[in-house]
Design a protein around this motif. Structure first.
Motif, short mmCIF file in Angstrom:
data_model
loop_
_atom_site.label_atom_id
_atom_site.label_comp_id
_atom_site.label_asym_id
_atom_site.label_seq_id
_atom_site.Cartn_x
_atom_site.Cartn_y
_atom_site.Cartn_z
N SER A 20 0.82 -1.21 0.00
CA SER A 20 0.00 0.00 0.00
C SER A 20 0.85 1.26 0.00
CB SER A 20 -0.93 0.01 1.21
OG SER A 20 -1.91 -1.00 1.11
N SER A 21 1.92 1.26 0.78
CA SER A 21 2.74 2.46 0.90
C SER A 21 3.64 2.69 -0.31
CB SER A 21 3.59 2.39 2.17
OG SER A 21 4.58 1.39 2.06
N THR A 22 3.74 1.68 -1.18
CA THR A 22 4.60 1.83 -2.36
C THR A 22 3.79 1.84 -3.66
OG1 THR A 22 5.02 -0.57 -2.30
CG2 THR A 22 6.67 0.86 -1.30
N GLY A 23 2.52 2.15 -3.56
CA GLY A 23 1.74 2.38 -4.76
C GLY A 23 0.85 1.25 -5.23
N THR A 24 0.79 0.14 -4.48
CA THR A 24 -0.09 -0.98 -4.85
C THR A 24 -1.13 -1.15 -3.76
OG1 THR A 24 1.75 -2.10 -5.99
CG2 THR A 24 -0.18 -3.43 -5.46
N PRO A 25 -2.34 -0.63 -3.93
CA PRO A 25 -3.36 -0.70 -2.88
C PRO A 25 -3.59 -2.13 -2.41
CG PRO A 25 -4.08 0.75 -4.64
CD PRO A 25 -2.83 0.07 -5.13
N ALA A 26 -3.52 -2.33 -1.11
CA ALA A 26 -3.64 -3.69 -0.56
C ALA A 26 -4.20 -3.62 0.86
CB ALA A 26 -2.27 -4.38 -0.56
N PHE A 27 -4.78 -4.74 1.31
CA PHE A 27 -5.18 -4.84 2.70
C PHE A 27 -5.08 -6.31 3.13
CE2 PHE A 27 -9.20 -5.36 0.41
CZ PHE A 27 -9.80 -6.45 1.05
N PHE A 28 -4.98 -6.52 4.43
CA PHE A 28 -4.89 -7.88 4.96
C PHE A 28 -6.27 -8.36 5.37
CE2 PHE A 28 -4.55 -10.93 8.42
CZ PHE A 28 -3.71 -11.88 7.85
N MET A 29 -6.59 -9.61 5.00
CA MET A 29 -7.85 -10.24 5.38
C MET A 29 -7.53 -11.53 6.13
SD MET A 29 -11.02 -11.49 2.94
CE MET A 29 -10.04 -12.77 2.12
N HIS A 30 -8.00 -11.63 7.35
CA HIS A 30 -7.74 -12.84 8.16
C HIS A 30 -8.58 -13.98 7.60
CE1 HIS A 30 -7.36 -15.57 11.52
NE2 HIS A 30 -6.43 -14.77 12.04
N PRO A 31 -7.97 -15.11 7.23
CA PRO A 31 -8.72 -16.20 6.60
C PRO A 31 -9.81 -16.80 7.48
CG PRO A 31 -6.47 -16.89 7.12
CD PRO A 31 -6.53 -15.41 7.32
N ALA A 32 -9.58 -16.86 8.78
CA ALA A 32 -10.63 -17.40 9.65
C ALA A 32 -11.85 -16.49 9.66
CB ALA A 32 -10.08 -17.58 11.06
N GLU A 33 -11.61 -15.18 9.74
CA GLU A 33 -12.71 -14.22 9.71
C GLU A 33 -13.37 -14.19 8.33
OE1 GLU A 33 -13.93 -12.80 12.26
OE2 GLU A 33 -12.35 -13.31 13.68
N ALA A 34 -12.55 -14.41 7.29
CA ALA A 34 -13.10 -14.45 5.93
C ALA A 34 -14.11 -15.57 5.77
CB ALA A 34 -11.97 -14.61 4.92
N ASN A 35 -13.88 -16.68 6.49
CA ASN A 35 -14.80 -17.82 6.44
C ASN A 35 -16.12 -17.52 7.14
OD1 ASN A 35 -13.68 -20.43 5.18
ND2 ASN A 35 -11.92 -19.64 6.31
N HIS A 36 -16.14 -16.42 7.87
CA HIS A 36 -17.35 -16.08 8.62
C HIS A 36 -17.84 -14.68 8.26
CE1 HIS A 36 -17.20 -19.69 11.14
NE2 HIS A 36 -15.88 -19.54 11.13
N GLY A 37 -17.68 -14.31 7.00
CA GLY A 37 -18.29 -13.06 6.55
C GLY A 37 -17.36 -12.04 5.93
N ASP A 38 -16.10 -12.03 6.37
CA ASP A 38 -15.19 -10.99 5.88
C ASP A 38 -14.81 -11.17 4.40
OD1 ASP A 38 -15.25 -9.78 8.27
OD2 ASP A 38 -13.11 -9.98 8.74
N LEU A 39 -15.14 -12.32 3.85
CA LEU A 39 -14.86 -12.54 2.43
C LEU A 39 -15.64 -11.54 1.57
CD1 LEU A 39 -13.19 -14.37 0.58
CD2 LEU A 39 -15.15 -15.90 0.43
N GLY A 40 -16.68 -10.97 2.17
CA GLY A 40 -17.46 -9.96 1.46
C GLY A 40 -16.66 -8.70 1.17
#
Length: 322
Positions: A65-85
């Motif tokens: 993100s700080s070097t020009g490639t927009p990115a974020f971290f998604m926790h896989p366990a939370e992704a399995n319970h809704g954060d995949l949205g």
């Protein structure tokens, strides 16, 4: 029994430095393909990993993100319970798993595939489930962990982190991302101050600018220097144009020549052709000029060479530019 702490530490550093060097063999066509996927991404890079891979993933996302490639971290366990949205079909998934068999990550693959989101796997196992389902695999294999038990992720996490940096910088170089672009995403840090502050943000303006007419005496110029506290004063002609400068150094030369400071005009002894700056110039550029010409203060002028501000090294230091 006394433990040899230094020997243990040196062994760790040797193993981890060798692990990073071994990554060079994996900077191959697959690495280039991963970079291309990330560069072509219309959305964001979603970095995903469990445990220590997740901790490293947080840092990789932040670096991207700080070097020009927009990115974020998604926790896989939370992704399995809704954060995949949080993901869209414009994104790219960067999945990190040393073994390539992390259950929480593998559970995401069917949905990610259904959304037709490209997957980049970072793993040490080319035969793993994650690698087989990824569009591109970047190998992060290490010969051994630095942990003397061979259990705690040490060399492997260092290698993963280094490969993440390699990705981020390769993308930075390819996109032409500049230091000014970097500063825009770090406005609160010292680098942001160095790169974004202009002369206008720092300089003294209006009545605080040390200025006298060329017809005034040296003693009057000295009073202005003392009153404004910048160690110099600008000299103007009758049209308000800057024609010179008078500094503490000029005063010493005047005194050596035994010139009467009460009757001699400052226009007769001023330094002409002085170095000036523009209010829109970056403060860090002015710092470089001061260092180059070995001066500690400067007048800022507009396009008509009329004084509009003044600053010195102390002001740059206070603003965090130095």
């Amino acid at each position: 029994m006394m433990k040899d702490f230094k020997a243990s530490a040196l062994r760790v550093l040797k193993i981890e430095s060798e692990a990073v060097l071994q990554l060079q063999q994996y900077v191959n066509d697959d690495f280039a393909a991963a970079c291309q996927l990330l560069q072509d991404c219309k959305g964001k890079v979603v970095v995903c990993g469990m445990g220590k891979s997740g901790h490293v993933g947080h840092k990789i996302a932040a670096t991207l993100s700080s070097t020009g490639t927009p990115a974020f971290f998604m926790h896989p366990a939370e992704a399995n319970h809704g954060d995949l949205g949080m993901m869209s079909d414009q994104d790219v998934l960067l999945a990190i798993s040393n073994s390539g068999e992390t259950t929480e990550l593998l559970n995401l693959i069917p949905v990610v595939k259904r959304l037709e989101i490209p997957i980049i796997a970072m793993t040490n196992n080319s035969g793993s489930t994650l690698a087989k389902h990824a569009d591109v695999m970047i190998c992060i294999k290490v010969e051994q962990e630095a942990c003397s038990l061979g259990l705690a992720p040490t060399a492997s996490t260092t290698a993963t982190l280094a490969m993440g940096d390699a990705l981020a910088v390769a993308l930075l170089d390819a996109s032409g991302f500049s230091s000014a672009d970097f500063a825009l995403s770090h406005p609160g840090g010292s680098l942001g101050r160095r790169l974004l502050l202009s002369v206008a943000d720092i300089m003294q303006q209006g009545k605080d600018i040390p200025l006298v007419s060329k017809h005034q005496t040296i003693s009057q110029a000295l009073f202005e220097i003392t009153r404004k506290g910048l160690g110099m004063t600008g000299i103007q002609d009758d049209d308000g144009i800057l024609v010179g400068i008078f500094t503490d150094g000029d005063l010493r030369r005047v005194l050596d020549k035994r010139i009467d400071i009460h009757t001699t005009t400052v226009g007769e002894v001023m330094t002409t052709g002085s170095v000036t700056t523009h209010p829109q110039k970056l403060a860090v550029e002015v710092l470089n000029l001061m260092e180059e010409y070995k001066i500690s203060s400067m007048i800022a002028v507009n396009d008509k060479n009329q004084p509009v501000g003044a600053l010195n090294m102390h002001m740059l230091l206070k603003a965090g530019v130095v």
